[in-house]
Design a protein around this motif. Structure first.
Motif, PDB file in Angstrom:
ATOM      1  N   ILE A   1     -12.307   4.332  -3.233  1.00 26.54           N
ATOM      2  CA  ILE A   1     -11.827   5.540  -3.293  1.00 26.54           C
ATOM      3  C   ILE A   1     -13.177   6.486  -2.872  1.00 26.54           C
ATOM      4  O   ILE A   1     -12.919   7.559  -2.192  1.00 26.54           O
ATOM      5  CB  ILE A   1     -11.754   5.841  -4.966  1.00 26.54           C
TER       6      ILE A   1
ATOM      7  N   GLU B   1     -12.817  10.516  -1.881  1.00 26.42           N
ATOM      8  CA  GLU B   1     -12.299  10.751  -3.009  1.00 26.42           C
ATOM      9  C   GLU B   1     -12.883  10.602  -4.344  1.00 26.42           C
ATOM     10  O   GLU B   1     -14.053   9.876  -4.498  1.00 26.42           O
ATOM     11  CB  GLU B   1     -10.650  10.192  -3.190  1.00 26.42           C
TER      12      GLU B   1
ATOM     13  N   THR C   1      -2.858   5.803  -9.450  1.00 28.39           N
ATOM     14  CA  THR C   1      -3.156   6.897  -8.168  1.00 28.39           C
ATOM     15  C   THR C   1      -1.952   7.434  -8.157  1.00 28.39           C
ATOM     16  O   THR C   1      -0.735   6.981  -8.028  1.00 28.39           O
ATOM     17  CB  THR C   1      -3.445   6.215  -7.261  1.00 28.39           C
TER      18      THR C   1
ATOM     19  N   GLU D   1      -3.291  15.593  -2.060  1.00 26.78           N
ATOM     20  CA  GLU D   1      -4.791  14.859  -2.410  1.00 26.78           C
ATOM     21  C   GLU D   1      -4.391  14.020  -3.362  1.00 26.78           C
ATOM     22  O   GLU D   1      -3.743  14.235  -4.295  1.00 26.78           O
ATOM     23  CB  GLU D   1      -5.951  16.097  -2.900  1.00 26.78           C
ATOM     24  N   LYS D   2      -5.167  12.705  -3.462  1.00 21.63           N
ATOM     25  CA  LYS D   2      -4.917  11.702  -4.290  1.00 21.63           C
ATOM     26  C   LYS D   2      -5.520  12.058  -5.723  1.00 21.63           C
ATOM     27  O   LYS D   2      -6.695  12.726  -5.900  1.00 21.63           O
ATOM     28  CB  LYS D   2      -5.196  10.462  -3.701  1.00 21.63           C
ATOM     29  N   THR D   3      -4.667  11.763  -6.761  1.00 22.36           N
ATOM     30  CA  THR D   3      -5.440  11.771  -8.154  1.00 22.36           C
ATOM     31  C   THR D   3      -5.621  10.416  -8.482  1.00 22.36           C
ATOM     32  O   THR D   3      -4.766   9.626  -8.785  1.00 22.36           O
ATOM     33  CB  THR D   3      -4.660  12.634  -9.098  1.00 22.36           C
TER      34      THR D   3
END
Length: 419
Positions: free
Chosen positions: A50, A55, A20, A25-27
Motif C-alpha cells: 500500500i 497510498e 480495499t 483512489e483506493k480506500t
C-alpha cells in the motif's frame, strides 16, 4: 470488476481483515491485526505494498481489547514510528481514557478495607504483559516494559490527533440520529454505521476495572497513561467462565437434526470484553458488508432494527463476518432472521475453544436455505468432516471454502473475497 476486496488474514484463532474499496483512489480499512505472527507473516507485506503505491490506511480499527485482535497491532506500532511502513489517517480504539471520561461517572466506591497500594498493583499487572499466542514459540522479554501496550504506543508515537478523531477523540459508541443511527463518512464514498458498542456495553466494561481498583489505595497518584496500560492488560486477560454444556456435534449426518440444533435455546455471551467490540456496517457505493467482531448478538439485533425501513425487513449484506470466530454464544437465530447474505466469513484455526461451533453453522445454513450461500474459512474448520457432506450441502444449499490447512502444508495463505 469487483468494487470491494476483503483479505481475511490467517490470524490463528484471532481476527484481521484488510478491506480495499476500488475507485479513482483506493480506500484501505484495516480491521484488527491478530497476533504478532499474523503481522510478521502476512499483514506487513500487504501494508508495505500500500505504501509503495503511494497510498495510505484510511482507517485502522482495533475492535476491542483482546490479544487475538491486538498483538499484531502492537508489533506494527513498534515498527511504524514516524509512519515509515505506512501512513494512517485515523485509528479507532477505545482505551480507558475514552471509557472513563464518559462512563466512569460513578466514583470509586468506598470500601472498609483498601489495603492494596495502587502503585504496586498497577506494576504487577503491567509486568504480566499480554498473553502470547498459543502454539507459537516466542522469545520472551526479561520484563514487560511500560509503553509496550497498544494504548502506550499510540501515546508515544504521536497518534493522539488521529485517535478516534471522527468521534471528537471520545469513545467509539453507537449514536442515534433522526433516521436511526449516526453514520461516519471515511471519505466521499465510504460510510460506516456503528452497531456496537452502546453505552451499556462500555459501562459494563468500565465496571470490571472499577471493581478491581476499589480495593486499592492511592489511585489519585497514578498517571492516566499508566492506568490506561494496566487497564488494557487486565481486561485482555479476563476469562469468561462457563459451565461446560452438552455438545451437539456428531448429529450432522441427519438432515432433520440441523433445524433442531439451530432452534435450540440460545445461551448468550455475557463477557463485558466481547460486549465492548466495535461492530459496524461498511458501505461503498452499492455494497454493504457487516463486520461483527466479537460483539453480543442482542446489541446487534437491537441496533439493526433501528435501521429497518419497515417491520420485519430482512437486511441484505454482500458479506457478513460472523461474530467471535463462530461461537455459538454470539450468533443467535433471531439475529440471523434479521439479516441475509450470500457470503459468510469465519476467522479461526480452532486452537482456542474449538471454534467454530457446530450450532452456529446450523443456524447459518438453515437460515433461508433456498438461497445459495458460500461460507469462507481462513483455516479448514475442525468440524469440516461433519459439514462437508453432499446431502447436507444439497439440502441446505451451501458451499464451503477454506484456505489454510497446516496438515496440507498451508498456514499463511490469505483468503481473498471479492465483493
Amino acid at each position: 470488476m469487483s468494487l470491494v476486496n476483503i483479505k481475511m488474514f490467517p490470524a490463528s484463532y484471532g481476527d484481521s481483515f484488510l478491506v480495499t474499496c476500488y475507485g479513482k483512489e483506493k480506500t484501505h480499512i484495516l480491521i484488527d491485526m491478530g497476533f504478532k505472527s499474523t503481522y510478521d507473516n502476512c499483514i506487513k507485506k500487504e501494508i508495505q505494498k500500500i505504501n509503495e503505491c503511494g497510498e495510505t490506511i484510511s482507517l485502522l480499527v482495533f475492535t476491542h481489547i483482546d490479544e487475538d485482535h491486538i498483538l499484531g497491532g502492537i508489533k506494527f506500532l513498534e515498527e511504524n514510528k514516524d509512519e515509515k511502513i505506512v501512513k494512517i489517517q485515523e485509528i479507532w480504539h477505545n482505551s480507558l481514557k475514552h471509557i472513563k471520561k464518559d462512563y466512569g461517572i460513578s466514583k470509586i466506591q468506598d470500601t472498609k478495607q483498601k489495603s492494596l497500594p495502587a502503585e504496586k498493583e498497577i506494576s504487577k499487572i503491567i509486568m504480566k504483559g499480554h498473553e502470547k499466542e498459543r502454539g507459537v514459540r516466542e522469545i520472551s522479554e526479561i520484563s514487560y516494559l511500560q509503553g509496550s501496550t497498544l494504548s502506550g504506543l499510540l501515546y508515544q508515537n504521536g497518534y493522539s490527533k488521529k485517535w478516534n478523531s471522527s468521534y471528537n477523540h471520545q469513545a467509539i459508541v453507537v449514536e442515534q440520529s433522526p433516521k436511526g443511527l449516526k453514520s461516519i463518512f471515511i471519505n466521499d464514498k465510504v460510510k460506516i454505521t456503528l452497531l456496537s458498542p452502546d453505552n451499556k456495553d462500555l459501562n459494563n466494561l468500565y465496571q470490571v476495572w472499577n471493581e478491581e481498583i476499589c480495593k486499592w489505595n492511592g489511585m489519585n497518584e497514578i498517571s492516566e497513561n499508566l492506568e490506561d496500560e494496566a487497564f488494557e492488560i487486565y481486561i485482555s486477560r479476563q476469562i469468561e467462565l462457563r459451565k461446560k454444556k452438552r455438545t451437539v456435534s456428531g448429529v450432522s449426518g441427519k438432515l432433520n437434526n440441523i433445524e433442531e440444533v439451530a432452534n435450540q435455546n440460545f445461551d448468550a455471551d455475557t463477557s463485558p470484553k466481547n460486549g465492548s467490540s466495535i461492530a459496524f456496517i461498511l458501505e461503498y457505493e452499492s455494497k454493504k458488508i457487516l463486520f461483527l467482531s466479537d460483539s453480543h448478538s442482542a446489541t446487534i439485533e437491537k441496533n439493526l432494527k433501528k435501521i429497518q425501513r419497515y417491520p420485519h425487513e430482512k437486511l441484505y449484506f454482500d458479506a457478513i463476518k460472523i461474530s467471535h470466530h463462530g461461537s455459538k454464544h454470539n450468533t443467535s437465530k433471531s439475529l440471523l432472521n434479521l439479516i441475509e447474505s450470500k457470503k459468510y466469513l469465519i476467522s479461526t484455526n480452532g486452537m482456542k475453544k474449538n471454534h467454530p461451533d457446530f450450532e452456529t453453522f446450523c443456524r447459518i445454513i438453515s437460515n433461508d436455505k433456498n438461497k445459495k450461500k458460500k461460507i469462507f474459512f481462513n483455516y479448514k474448520p475442525k468440524i469440516y468432516s461433519e459439514i462437508n457432506l453432499d446431502a447436507l450441502k444439497k439440502e441446505f444449499n451451501y458451499e464451503i471454502l477454506y484456505t489454510n490447512d497446516p496438515k496440507e502444508g498451508t498456514s499463511y495463505e490469505i483468503t481473498n473475497i471479492e465483493i
